[in-house]
Design a protein around this motif. Structure first.
Motif: not given
Length: 196
Positions: A71-98
């Motif tokens: 699943c990690k391979y599939f979603f990464s290859e279709i450009h999905a950016i993982p985000i943990d919605r339970q965490k308040g700080i999401v620095i890595r996903p934010v950097r990836n979007v930027l």
């Protein structure tokens, strides 16, 4: 590579399930970065957007979808950016979007932050405003109307005029996010299911 393989299959599926009408394709930037912001009432919404926009779209997706290796391979290859919605700080996903927007690519977001039933109105999340202000890229509002259970049901996708945040006198992220969401809701209202 996988994105290019999956997209035609997704198109076949979408056009077998829905009768899709697209309005406003001329509002989609062809070569520059932009954020596509849409209402979210169905699991089909990201697929619909990916099928009607020629360029590849990067979406955020819940981290639970990346739990196993396949699943990690599939979603990464279709450009999905993982985000943990339970965490308040999401620095890595934010950097990836930027990074996506800095490269001149397309990022897709649902300002409501979750699926909302038709007619349900909630306060949009600040993300759409944050990313637009940080990168100074335009936001293209999109309304998706008419997604229902069943086959060959009519769906209307309305693409509005781009919103240039640097032309707006709005510095507060919450106010700007609401402005974007109101533009999406206007497109919905002006193209309601009763107009099909």
């Amino acid at each position: 590579m996988l994105y290019a393989i999956v997209k035609p299959i997704a198109k076949l599926f979408i056009h077998s399930k829905f009768r899709v009408e697209v309005i406003g394709k001329e509002n989609i930037p062809e070569h520059t970065a932009f954020i596509v912001a849409a209402n979210h009432s169905s699991n089909y919404d990201p697929i619909l957007l990916s099928c009607i926009i020629k360029r590849e779209i990067h979406f955020m997706a819940k981290v639970e979808l990346f739990r196993n290796r396949l699943c990690k391979y599939f979603f990464s290859e279709i450009h999905a950016i993982p985000i943990d919605r339970q965490k308040g700080i999401v620095i890595r996903p934010v950097r990836n979007v930027l990074k996506v927007l800095d490269r001149g690519e397309v990022f897709g977001i649902f300002p409501e932050g979750r699926r909302c039933k038709n007619g349900e109105i909630i306060q949009p999340k600040k993300g759409v405003a944050f990313f637009a202000c940080k990168t100074n890229v335009p936001i293209v509002p999109v309304a998706i109307v008419g997604v229902k259970k069943g086959y060959r049901t009519p769906v209307k996708i309305i693409i509005g005029s781009k919103i240039n945040v640097n032309h707006l006198n709005i510095s507060d992220y919450s106010t700007l996010a609401l402005h974007v969401m109101n533009k999406i809701r206007e497109l919905q209202t002006n193209n309601s299911e009763s107009d099909f």
